[in-house]
Design a protein around this motif. Structure first.
Motif, PDB file in Angstrom:
ATOM      1  N   GLN A 133      11.774  94.294   1.627  1.00 54.10           N
ATOM      2  CA  GLN A 133      12.948  94.028   0.804  1.00 54.10           C
ATOM      3  C   GLN A 133      13.414  95.289   0.093  1.00 54.10           C
ATOM      4  O   GLN A 133      14.607  95.512  -0.085  1.00 54.10           O
ATOM      5  CB  GLN A 133      12.628  92.904  -0.204  1.00 54.10           C
ATOM      6  N   SER A 134      12.482  96.142  -0.276  1.00 52.63           N
ATOM      7  CA  SER A 134      12.847  97.372  -0.998  1.00 52.63           C
ATOM      8  C   SER A 134      13.725  98.289  -0.150  1.00 52.63           C
ATOM      9  O   SER A 134      14.540  99.043  -0.686  1.00 52.63           O
ATOM     10  CB  SER A 134      11.599  98.105  -1.471  1.00 52.63           C
ATOM     11  N   PHE A 135      13.583  98.229   1.173  1.00 45.76           N
ATOM     12  CA  PHE A 135      14.429  99.018   2.078  1.00 45.76           C
ATOM     13  C   PHE A 135      15.890  98.596   1.901  1.00 45.76           C
ATOM     14  O   PHE A 135      16.776  99.438   1.731  1.00 45.76           O
ATOM     15  CB  PHE A 135      13.977  98.805   3.527  1.00 45.76           C
ATOM     16  N   VAL A 136      16.127  97.288   1.930  1.00 45.49           N
ATOM     17  CA  VAL A 136      17.490  96.776   1.761  1.00 45.49           C
ATOM     18  C   VAL A 136      17.986  97.080   0.346  1.00 45.49           C
ATOM     19  O   VAL A 136      19.134  97.483   0.161  1.00 45.49           O
ATOM     20  CB  VAL A 136      17.555  95.267   2.066  1.00 45.49           C
ATOM     21  N   ALA A 137      17.124  96.930  -0.633  1.00 44.15           N
ATOM     22  CA  ALA A 137      17.512  97.224  -2.020  1.00 44.15           C
ATOM     23  C   ALA A 137      17.938  98.682  -2.176  1.00 44.15           C
ATOM     24  O   ALA A 137      18.927  98.962  -2.868  1.00 44.15           O
ATOM     25  CB  ALA A 137      16.363  96.900  -2.971  1.00 44.15           C
ATOM     26  N   ARG A 138      17.230  99.599  -1.549  1.00 43.38           N
ATOM     27  CA  ARG A 138      17.601 101.022  -1.643  1.00 43.38           C
ATOM     28  C   ARG A 138      18.936 101.289  -0.959  1.00 43.38           C
ATOM     29  O   ARG A 138      19.730 102.104  -1.443  1.00 43.38           O
ATOM     30  CB  ARG A 138      16.505 101.911  -1.060  1.00 43.38           C
ATOM     31  N   LEU A 139      19.189 100.607   0.171  1.00 47.87           N
ATOM     32  CA  LEU A 139      20.494 100.752   0.834  1.00 47.87           C
ATOM     33  C   LEU A 139      21.607 100.257  -0.087  1.00 47.87           C
ATOM     34  O   LEU A 139      22.607 100.940  -0.288  1.00 47.87           O
ATOM     35  CB  LEU A 139      20.547  99.942   2.127  1.00 47.87           C
ATOM     36  N   GLU A 140      21.400  99.048  -0.619  1.00 48.67           N
ATOM     37  CA  GLU A 140      22.445  98.408  -1.403  1.00 48.67           C
ATOM     38  C   GLU A 140      22.648  99.022  -2.784  1.00 48.67           C
ATOM     39  O   GLU A 140      23.711  98.852  -3.381  1.00 48.67           O
ATOM     40  CB  GLU A 140      22.170  96.907  -1.516  1.00 48.67           C
ATOM     41  N   SER A 141      21.674  99.736  -3.266  1.00 46.70           N
ATOM     42  CA  SER A 141      21.832 100.393  -4.566  1.00 46.70           C
ATOM     43  C   SER A 141      22.378 101.818  -4.415  1.00 46.70           C
ATOM     44  O   SER A 141      22.652 102.480  -5.409  1.00 46.70           O
ATOM     45  CB  SER A 141      20.497 100.437  -5.309  1.00 46.70           C
ATOM     46  N   GLY A 142      22.510 102.261  -3.173  1.00 43.07           N
ATOM     47  CA  GLY A 142      23.049 103.595  -2.917  1.00 43.07           C
ATOM     48  C   GLY A 142      22.031 104.701  -3.006  1.00 43.07           C
ATOM     49  O   GLY A 142      22.383 105.878  -3.046  1.00 43.07           O
ATOM     50  N   GLN A 143      20.749 104.358  -3.022  1.00 39.47           N
ATOM     51  CA  GLN A 143      19.700 105.368  -3.120  1.00 39.47           C
ATOM     52  C   GLN A 143      19.405 106.053  -1.791  1.00 39.47           C
ATOM     53  O   GLN A 143      18.747 107.080  -1.781  1.00 39.47           O
ATOM     54  CB  GLN A 143      18.422 104.738  -3.660  1.00 39.47           C
ATOM     55  N   ARG A 144      19.862 105.456  -0.696  1.00 33.86           N
ATOM     56  CA  ARG A 144      19.676 106.097   0.606  1.00 33.86           C
ATOM     57  C   ARG A 144      20.894 105.847   1.474  1.00 33.86           C
ATOM     58  O   ARG A 144      21.631 104.906   1.268  1.00 33.86           O
ATOM     59  CB  ARG A 144      18.393 105.636   1.281  1.00 33.86           C
ATOM     60  N   ARG A 145      21.069 106.738   2.433  1.00 36.15           N
ATOM     61  CA  ARG A 145      22.169 106.623   3.376  1.00 36.15           C
ATOM     62  C   ARG A 145      21.826 105.602   4.452  1.00 36.15           C
ATOM     63  O   ARG A 145      20.670 105.337   4.725  1.00 36.15           O
ATOM     64  CB  ARG A 145      22.431 107.962   4.053  1.00 36.15           C
ATOM     65  N   VAL A 146      22.863 105.086   5.082  1.00 37.48           N
ATOM     66  CA  VAL A 146      22.713 104.220   6.245  1.00 37.48           C
ATOM     67  C   VAL A 146      23.048 105.072   7.461  1.00 37.48           C
ATOM     68  O   VAL A 146      24.157 105.597   7.552  1.00 37.48           O
ATOM     69  CB  VAL A 146      23.688 103.017   6.173  1.00 37.48           C
ATOM     70  N   ASP A 147      22.077 105.236   8.374  1.00 42.21           N
ATOM     71  CA  ASP A 147      22.417 106.024   9.560  1.00 42.21           C
ATOM     72  C   ASP A 147      23.177 105.151  10.558  1.00 42.21           C
ATOM     73  O   ASP A 147      23.284 103.932  10.395  1.00 42.21           O
ATOM     74  CB  ASP A 147      21.194 106.716  10.162  1.00 42.21           C
ATOM     75  N   VAL A 148      23.726 105.760  11.573  1.00 44.61           N
ATOM     76  CA  VAL A 148      24.585 105.062  12.528  1.00 44.61           C
ATOM     77  C   VAL A 148      23.834 103.944  13.240  1.00 44.61           C
ATOM     78  O   VAL A 148      24.352 102.825  13.385  1.00 44.61           O
ATOM     79  CB  VAL A 148      25.173 106.054  13.564  1.00 44.61           C
ATOM     80  N   VAL A 149      22.618 104.191  13.663  1.00 47.66           N
ATOM     81  CA  VAL A 149      21.846 103.180  14.372  1.00 47.66           C
ATOM     82  C   VAL A 149      21.543 101.998  13.443  1.00 47.66           C
ATOM     83  O   VAL A 149      21.668 100.835  13.847  1.00 47.66           O
ATOM     84  CB  VAL A 149      20.556 103.792  14.952  1.00 47.66           C
ATOM     85  N   GLU A 150      21.182 102.287  12.208  1.00 48.24           N
ATOM     86  CA  GLU A 150      20.947 101.216  11.225  1.00 48.24           C
ATOM     87  C   GLU A 150      22.230 100.410  10.996  1.00 48.24           C
ATOM     88  O   GLU A 150      22.192  99.175  10.931  1.00 48.24           O
ATOM     89  CB  GLU A 150      20.477 101.796   9.889  1.00 48.24           C
ATOM     90  N   PHE A 151      23.347 101.103  10.899  1.00 54.34           N
ATOM     91  CA  PHE A 151      24.626 100.439  10.674  1.00 54.34           C
ATOM     92  C   PHE A 151      24.949  99.482  11.820  1.00 54.34           C
ATOM     93  O   PHE A 151      25.377  98.344  11.587  1.00 54.34           O
ATOM     94  CB  PHE A 151      25.747 101.472  10.509  1.00 54.34           C
ATOM     95  N   LEU A 152      24.741  99.924  13.039  1.00 56.31           N
ATOM     96  CA  LEU A 152      25.008  99.067  14.190  1.00 56.31           C
ATOM     97  C   LEU A 152      24.096  97.845  14.205  1.00 56.31           C
ATOM     98  O   LEU A 152      24.534  96.739  14.547  1.00 56.31           O
ATOM     99  CB  LEU A 152      24.874  99.863  15.492  1.00 56.31           C
ATOM    100  N   GLU A 153      22.845  98.020  13.830  1.00 59.87           N
ATOM    101  CA  GLU A 153      21.915  96.897  13.766  1.00 59.87           C
ATOM    102  C   GLU A 153      22.313  95.935  12.644  1.00 59.87           C
ATOM    103  O   GLU A 153      22.257  94.711  12.816  1.00 59.87           O
ATOM    104  CB  GLU A 153      20.483  97.390  13.572  1.00 59.87           C
TER     105      GLU A 153
END
Length: 80
Positions: A39-59
């Motif tokens: 869950q912390s992975f999604v939380a970091r994405l949604e809080s802006g603490q990490r970038r979303v790479d292209v492959v992650e974005f497509l998934e």
């Protein structure tokens, strides 16, 4: 290249991903399970603490049921 974390486009991308997750009726934990992450992975994405790479974005687009092309068109129109 300038840093992208915290820019208007990055914030627009995050807002879009949160809206799509919520529209799919998923919690952060449920999405994380589908991604094979914590869950912390999604939380970091949604809080802006990490970038979303292209492959992650497509998934994310596949799992949340949205068109990645339309999403990128939307985000690309945001001006920093």
């Amino acid at each position: 290249m300038a840093k992208t974390l915290g820019t208007a486009r990055h914030k627009a991308l995050i807002a879009l991903l949160i809206a799509k997750r919520e529209a799919a009726g998923l919690t952060q934990t449920e999405l994380a399970t589908k991604l094979g992450e914590y869950q912390s992975f999604v939380a970091r994405l949604e809080s802006g603490q990490r970038r979303v790479d292209v492959v992650e974005f497509l998934e994310l687009a596949r799992l949340l049921g949205f068109d990645p092309h339309q999403a990128m068109d939307h985000v690309s129109q945001v001006r920093d």
